[in-house]
Design a protein around this motif. Structure first.
Motif, short mmCIF file in Angstrom:
data_model
loop_
_atom_site.label_atom_id
_atom_site.label_comp_id
_atom_site.label_asym_id
_atom_site.label_seq_id
_atom_site.Cartn_x
_atom_site.Cartn_y
_atom_site.Cartn_z
N TYR A 205 -16.62 45.41 11.40
CA TYR A 205 -17.46 44.25 10.55
C TYR A 205 -17.59 43.08 11.77
O TYR A 205 -16.50 42.57 12.48
CB TYR A 205 -17.22 43.48 9.38
CG TYR A 205 -17.15 44.61 8.09
CD1 TYR A 205 -16.11 45.28 7.78
CD2 TYR A 205 -18.31 44.52 7.32
CE1 TYR A 205 -16.13 46.24 6.52
CE2 TYR A 205 -18.49 45.39 6.37
CZ TYR A 205 -17.52 46.06 5.85
OH TYR A 205 -17.60 46.87 4.71
N PHE B 141 -21.83 44.82 8.34
CA PHE B 141 -21.46 46.26 8.90
C PHE B 141 -21.82 46.13 10.29
O PHE B 141 -23.06 46.13 10.65
CB PHE B 141 -22.04 47.10 8.09
CG PHE B 141 -21.83 48.43 8.58
CD1 PHE B 141 -22.85 49.26 9.34
CD2 PHE B 141 -20.70 49.30 8.51
CE1 PHE B 141 -22.90 50.52 9.83
CE2 PHE B 141 -20.79 50.68 8.81
CZ PHE B 141 -21.72 51.04 9.56
N PHE C 87 -13.86 42.23 12.65
CA PHE C 87 -13.07 42.45 11.83
C PHE C 87 -12.90 44.08 11.78
O PHE C 87 -13.99 44.66 11.68
CB PHE C 87 -12.75 42.15 10.48
CG PHE C 87 -12.40 40.63 10.18
CD1 PHE C 87 -13.59 39.99 10.26
CD2 PHE C 87 -11.24 40.10 10.14
CE1 PHE C 87 -13.33 38.44 9.92
CE2 PHE C 87 -11.14 38.96 9.99
CZ PHE C 87 -12.28 38.07 9.99
N GLU D 211 -18.94 26.18 9.05
CA GLU D 211 -17.32 26.25 9.34
C GLU D 211 -17.13 27.55 10.11
O GLU D 211 -17.69 28.40 10.21
CB GLU D 211 -16.56 26.17 8.10
CG GLU D 211 -16.41 27.14 7.35
CD GLU D 211 -17.33 27.61 6.64
OE1 GLU D 211 -18.49 27.05 6.61
OE2 GLU D 211 -17.51 28.95 6.24
N SER D 212 -15.82 27.62 10.89
CA SER D 212 -15.68 28.70 11.60
C SER D 212 -14.51 29.47 10.88
O SER D 212 -13.95 28.96 10.04
CB SER D 212 -15.09 28.43 12.92
OG SER D 212 -14.29 29.62 13.44
N VAL D 213 -14.57 30.96 10.75
CA VAL D 213 -13.77 31.63 10.03
C VAL D 213 -12.52 32.15 11.00
O VAL D 213 -11.57 32.73 10.63
CB VAL D 213 -14.43 32.88 9.29
CG1 VAL D 213 -15.39 32.52 8.31
CG2 VAL D 213 -14.84 33.77 10.33
N GLN E 224 -18.57 38.75 11.86
CA GLN E 224 -18.77 37.74 10.79
C GLN E 224 -19.00 36.66 11.70
O GLN E 224 -18.26 35.83 12.44
CB GLN E 224 -17.41 37.65 10.00
CG GLN E 224 -17.81 36.65 8.82
CD GLN E 224 -16.73 36.40 7.92
OE1 GLN E 224 -15.37 36.79 8.31
NE2 GLN E 224 -16.88 35.99 6.69
N GLY F 196 -20.01 31.00 8.40
CA GLY F 196 -20.86 30.55 7.44
C GLY F 196 -21.29 31.70 6.66
O GLY F 196 -22.30 31.53 5.66
N LYS F 197 -20.96 32.86 7.15
CA LYS F 197 -21.80 34.12 6.59
C LYS F 197 -20.71 34.96 6.21
O LYS F 197 -19.35 35.04 6.60
CB LYS F 197 -22.65 34.74 7.61
CG LYS F 197 -23.75 33.96 7.87
CD LYS F 197 -24.79 34.70 9.08
CE LYS F 197 -25.90 33.72 9.25
NZ LYS F 197 -26.81 34.56 10.40
N GLY F 198 -20.95 36.14 5.34
CA GLY F 198 -20.10 37.22 5.01
C GLY F 198 -20.11 38.09 6.23
O GLY F 198 -20.88 38.21 7.08
N PRO F 199 -18.95 39.04 6.05
CA PRO F 199 -19.25 40.27 7.09
C PRO F 199 -20.21 40.95 6.90
O PRO F 199 -20.96 41.19 5.86
CB PRO F 199 -17.80 40.82 6.56
CG PRO F 199 -16.99 40.04 5.90
CD PRO F 199 -17.97 39.18 5.17
#
Lengths: 115, 112
Positions: B36, B46, B89, B2-4, B38, B41-44
């Motif tokens: 960050y 660095f 972000f 999915e898209s964030v 992102q 489907g993944k976490g942010p």
């Protein structure tokens, strides 16, 4: 080095049901964070643990959300009962003690859909 | 996955061009800032950071600029590549708290 693990990756429930998410941080990381990321927004901190103690839970809706990290390693986040507006991705992150500010590592998240 | 970033501001750039992503932060007491990336489907992840005693910091293909007067951050990506497509972000941190406050994000689309 293994990253932050989270499960399940996806969860679909109906409103008023309960749900729990699990996080296994990077080995040796004392600080653990849970974030809520609503679609189209940045992550919002829900709770921060240092070992098994809570450092900050000011934005955790305590009437329905709870989190624990009993042995200072794994953590669970629970929602009971769930509301439609809880639909979001729940991210876990960890950081080792004494690390610099930028060393916060995120897991892949659990996507919750509340119907 | 999915898209964030379905409802986020979107920046579309041609492959090879430079990208500039902007962020306004809220707390004048914040003294540390992170960008960050992102992916879906993944976490942010660095990218680069900067302390408030600096106004510019460079990394590999990325530069962060900080303007404390107007509480503004920017991320510059040189020679943008398809792999740079993601949501970006900024996050701010107030001294000693290790508590990160994220901005709303910008979706970067790289056009071939």
């Amino acid at each position: 080095e293994a990253g932050v693990a989270q499960s399940p990756r996806y969860k679909i429930i109906e409103k008023r049901q309960s749900v729990a998410f699990w996080c296994n941080p990077i080995s040796g990381h004392a600080t653990l964070y849970w974030y809520q990321q609503i679609l189209g927004q940045g992550p919002k901190l829900l709770i921060q643990f240092q070992n098994n103690g809570v450092v900050d839970d000011s934005q955790l809706p305590k009437d329905r959300f709870s989190a624990e990290r009993l042995k200072g390693v794994d953590s669970t986040l629970k929602i009971q009962p769930a509301k439609l507006e809880d639909s979001a991705v729940y991210l876990c992150a960890s950081r080792r003690a004494g690390a610099t500010y930028n060393e916060q590592f995120f897991g892949p998240g659990t996507r919750l859909t509340v119907l | 996955g999915e898209s964030v970033g379905l409802h986020l501001p979107t920046l579309s750039v041609q492959e090879g061009d430079n990208s500039i992503i902007n962020c306004a932060y809220s707390n004048s007491a914040s003294d540390y800032f992170i960008w960050y990336k992102q992916e879906s489907g993944k976490g942010p992840q660095f990218i680069i950071d900067i302390r408030s005693n600096m106004d510019k910091r460079q990394g590999q293909r990325v530069t962060v600029l900080l303007n404390k007067t107007v509480k503004h951050l920017s991320l510059q990506i040189a020679a943008t590549q398809p792999g740079d497509s993601a949501v970006y972000f900024c996050a701010e941190n107030a001294s000693g708290t290790y508590k990160y406050i994220f901005g709303t994000g910008t979706r970067l689309k790289v056009l071939a």
